[in-house]
Write a protein that holds these residues in place. Structure first.
Motif, mmCIF file in Angstrom:
data_model
loop_
_atom_site.group_PDB
_atom_site.id
_atom_site.type_symbol
_atom_site.label_atom_id
_atom_site.label_comp_id
_atom_site.label_asym_id
_atom_site.label_seq_id
_atom_site.Cartn_x
_atom_site.Cartn_y
_atom_site.Cartn_z
ATOM 1 N N UNK A 1 0.766 -1.093 0.078
ATOM 2 C CA UNK A 1 0.225 0.007 -0.051
ATOM 3 C C UNK A 1 0.837 1.227 0.097
ATOM 4 N N UNK A 2 2.008 1.219 0.740
ATOM 5 C CA UNK A 2 2.809 2.158 0.841
ATOM 6 C C UNK A 2 3.636 2.700 -0.726
ATOM 7 N N UNK A 3 4.010 1.779 -1.281
ATOM 8 C CA UNK A 3 4.572 1.771 -2.738
ATOM 9 C C UNK A 3 3.284 2.355 -3.644
ATOM 10 N N UNK A 4 2.179 1.706 -3.487
ATOM 11 C CA UNK A 4 1.050 2.337 -4.432
ATOM 12 C C UNK A 4 0.867 3.874 -4.111
ATOM 13 N N UNK A 5 0.835 4.308 -2.858
ATOM 14 C CA UNK A 5 0.482 5.717 -2.302
ATOM 15 C C UNK A 5 1.684 6.374 -2.954
ATOM 16 N N UNK A 6 2.843 6.146 -3.014
ATOM 17 C CA UNK A 6 3.951 6.718 -3.380
ATOM 18 C C UNK A 6 3.950 6.951 -5.098
ATOM 19 N N UNK A 7 3.433 5.819 -5.743
ATOM 20 C CA UNK A 7 3.183 5.983 -7.118
ATOM 21 C C UNK A 7 2.173 6.930 -7.439
ATOM 22 N N UNK A 8 0.981 6.946 -6.697
ATOM 23 C CA UNK A 8 -0.076 7.995 -6.924
ATOM 24 C C UNK A 8 0.419 9.241 -6.574
ATOM 25 N N UNK A 9 1.068 9.486 -5.511
ATOM 26 C CA UNK A 9 1.841 10.546 -5.207
ATOM 27 C C UNK A 9 2.805 11.340 -6.423
ATOM 28 N N UNK A 10 3.491 10.539 -7.025
ATOM 29 C CA UNK A 10 4.386 10.737 -8.149
ATOM 30 C C UNK A 10 3.403 11.305 -9.482
ATOM 31 N N UNK A 11 2.479 10.620 -9.834
ATOM 32 C CA UNK A 11 1.421 10.967 -10.826
ATOM 33 C C UNK A 11 0.891 12.407 -10.384
ATOM 34 N N UNK A 12 0.344 12.528 -9.255
ATOM 35 C CA UNK A 12 -0.170 13.549 -8.859
ATOM 36 C C UNK A 12 0.646 14.970 -9.114
ATOM 37 N N UNK B 1 1.612 20.908 -5.681
ATOM 38 C CA UNK B 1 0.735 20.069 -4.740
ATOM 39 C C UNK B 1 1.345 19.427 -3.647
ATOM 40 N N UNK B 2 0.861 19.129 -2.640
ATOM 41 C CA UNK B 2 1.379 18.426 -1.367
ATOM 42 C C UNK B 2 0.651 17.070 -1.437
ATOM 43 N N UNK B 3 1.714 16.201 -0.861
ATOM 44 C CA UNK B 3 1.586 14.633 -0.868
ATOM 45 C C UNK B 3 0.717 14.433 0.184
ATOM 46 N N UNK B 4 -0.104 13.500 0.164
ATOM 47 C CA UNK B 4 -1.359 13.019 1.145
ATOM 48 C C UNK B 4 -2.228 12.328 0.305
ATOM 49 N N UNK B 5 -3.415 12.849 0.085
ATOM 50 C CA UNK B 5 -4.458 12.048 -0.695
ATOM 51 C C UNK B 5 -4.394 12.490 -2.133
ATOM 52 N N UNK C 1 -5.908 11.339 -4.937
ATOM 53 C CA UNK C 1 -7.011 11.007 -5.435
ATOM 54 C C UNK C 1 -7.958 12.116 -5.153
ATOM 55 N N UNK C 2 -7.999 12.467 -3.671
ATOM 56 C CA UNK C 2 -8.958 13.508 -3.417
ATOM 57 C C UNK C 2 -8.666 14.718 -3.854
ATOM 58 N N UNK C 3 -7.382 15.027 -4.072
ATOM 59 C CA UNK C 3 -6.759 16.409 -4.479
ATOM 60 C C UNK C 3 -7.226 16.364 -5.781
ATOM 61 N N UNK C 4 -7.026 15.447 -6.752
ATOM 62 C CA UNK C 4 -7.556 15.586 -8.005
ATOM 63 C C UNK C 4 -8.972 15.936 -8.232
ATOM 64 N N UNK C 5 -9.726 15.139 -7.453
ATOM 65 C CA UNK C 5 -11.293 15.227 -7.793
ATOM 66 C C UNK C 5 -11.652 16.722 -7.258
ATOM 67 N N UNK C 6 -10.757 17.090 -5.984
ATOM 68 C CA UNK C 6 -11.307 18.550 -5.744
ATOM 69 C C UNK C 6 -10.895 19.638 -6.951
ATOM 70 N N UNK C 7 -9.971 19.565 -7.738
ATOM 71 C CA UNK C 7 -9.579 20.377 -8.588
ATOM 72 C C UNK C 7 -10.369 20.277 -9.679
ATOM 73 N N UNK C 8 -11.158 19.125 -10.201
ATOM 74 C CA UNK C 8 -11.950 19.283 -11.161
ATOM 75 C C UNK C 8 -13.322 19.388 -10.936
#
Length: 410
Positions: free
Chosen positions: A286-297, A304-308, A310-317
């Motif tokens: 799960x840590x690896x997946x979160x790190x990969x998602x943060x890199x894409x974000x 942007x700031x690391x954290x959530x 998916x939630x940050x991208x949803x808030x932008x759009x």
């Protein structure tokens, strides 16, 4: 009737026992002798109810007169009623009682220490002692008569349902001669001994009231105490009561469940260890997946700031026109257009798309209402929800508004 074992302790501290089957018959023609361990081993691990026979010379049975209104408190009242009859300290005896009849209750009592010591030997071997009774109360009687059994060093007598006694052989002539129990001619006095000589002696000891010409029948039989135990009836008074009531067999249960419980505990610990290891692996993934998602974000939002992510991208759009969900306009138009080819004479004057409701509304004309309905049903067959609104005639044409939407699955 269930299997059962009768057991009694001899004067040398050993045990005698005999086992009866569920049909009320002895398993063998002889009784067995040995210590308490041999008794337990003879059961081969089976839990068979045991009846502990207390020597009759150590147990007294008598009748007491009580008030029927106090029958609920008999256990508390009887010790006080017996104080004048008992030589020993009343606190050192254990008593049990039978059924109250016409304000009279039969009471059986013996030394608490004697019963406790005998019980301890058997229960320590894991035996299921369900009944404790005076040995003479377990004898059979014929025709409501009297049974007298002579053994090597004592005489055992049962004179009634709740009466009897046992005495040493040298006292038997005097005690028997003093018996005054009235017996009619229908009763039977059963004399039991190991040989004819002993039977003749027993007969000579009987009181005159039992040997009269019109008195009860006298029967003589070669046998022993074990031949006259009553296998069909439970003892009239069971002393396995009060302080000696049966307890849950925790010790036997522990022995039976010890190995299975160890195995269950080991299996549980192994399962916990495996689950914890799997949890650690999943947590790392799960840590690896979160790190990969943060890199894409961060590629999309460099500041942007690391954290959530998916939630940050949803808030932008979420405030973008059309919303974050993809439009279904083209799917609806394609569905209606392909359907109109199969229905001739249909024209579309205008249409409007509602992005919030994800619905397409069309203003259409046709030569007849049947053509409009055919269009609607054909669109429905394509997997859409179609509804005709405001159908009206305009000259030789029929106009309507048709609303089309996708089928919403729950």
């Amino acid at each position: 009737m269930a299997e059962k074992i009768f057991a009694r302790q001899t004067i040398d501290g050993l045990w005698q026992w005999r086992r009866a089957n569920a049909d009320g018959q002895w398993y063998s023609d002889v009784y067995h002798t040995g210590d308490d361990e041999a008794l337990a081993e003879s059961l081969a691990g089976k839990s068979v109810p045991v009846t502990l026979l207390i020597p009759g010379q150590d147990v007294v049975v008598c009748e007491l007169e009580v008030d029927a209104q106090e029958k609920r408190h008999l256990a508390k009242l009887l010790p006080f009623e017996l104080e004048e009859q008992v030589i020993e300290n009343i606190d050192d005896i254990h008593l049990a009682f039978g059924t109250l009849t016409e304000n009279r209750v039969p009471v059986c009592y013996a030394s608490t220490r004697l019963i406790a010591e005998a019980l301890e030997e058997l229960t320590a071997q894991g035996l299921d002692v369900r009944t404790v009774a005076a040995d003479y109360l377990c004898l059979r009687r014929l025709n409501n008569g009297v049974t007298i059994i002579r053994e090597a060093n004592r005489v055992v007598v049962r004179t009634g349902e709740y009466t009897g006694f046992a005495v040493e052989t040298f006292l038997a002539p005097q005690v028997l001669a003093e018996q005054q129990t009235a017996l009619d001619f229908t009763a039977t006095i059963s004399l039991v001994a190991e040989d004819e000589t002993a039977l003749a002696e027993l007969r000579s000891w009987l009181p005159e009231v039992w040997t009269q010409e019109n008195g009860p029948e006298i029967s003589e039989e070669i046998g022993s105490f074990w031949d006259w135990l009553d296998l069909a009836q439970a003892p009239s008074i069971n002393m396995r009561s009060g302080a000696f009531s049966r307890q849950l067999p925790f010790k036997r249960w522990i022995e039976l469940w010890k190995i299975p419980m160890i195995a269950v505990a080991a299996a549980y610990l192994i399962a916990v260890a495996i689950t914890f290891a799997q949890y650690q692996v999943a947590k790392q993934e799960q840590r690896v997946l979160v790190d990969q998602m943060n890199d894409v974000y961060l590629q999309a939002v460099p500041n942007g700031r690391r954290g959530d992510p998916e939630g940050a991208l949803r808030a932008l759009v979420k405030n973008l026109k059309g919303g974050a969900e993809p439009t279904n306009l083209m799917a609806l138009i394609n569905g209606v257009a392909s359907t109109m080819k199969s229905v001739a004479g249909i024209t579309v004057s205008s249409f409007r798309y509602n992005s919030d409701q994800r619905e397409l509304t069309l203003n259409i004309e046709a030569g007849s209402f049947e053509d409009l309905e055919r269009l609607r049903s054909t669109v429905t067959e394509k997997g859409f929800v179609a509804e005709l609104l405001r159908v009206e005639a305009r000259g030789d044409k029929q106009s309507a508004r048709m609303k089309v939407a996708e089928v919403v699955t729950p």
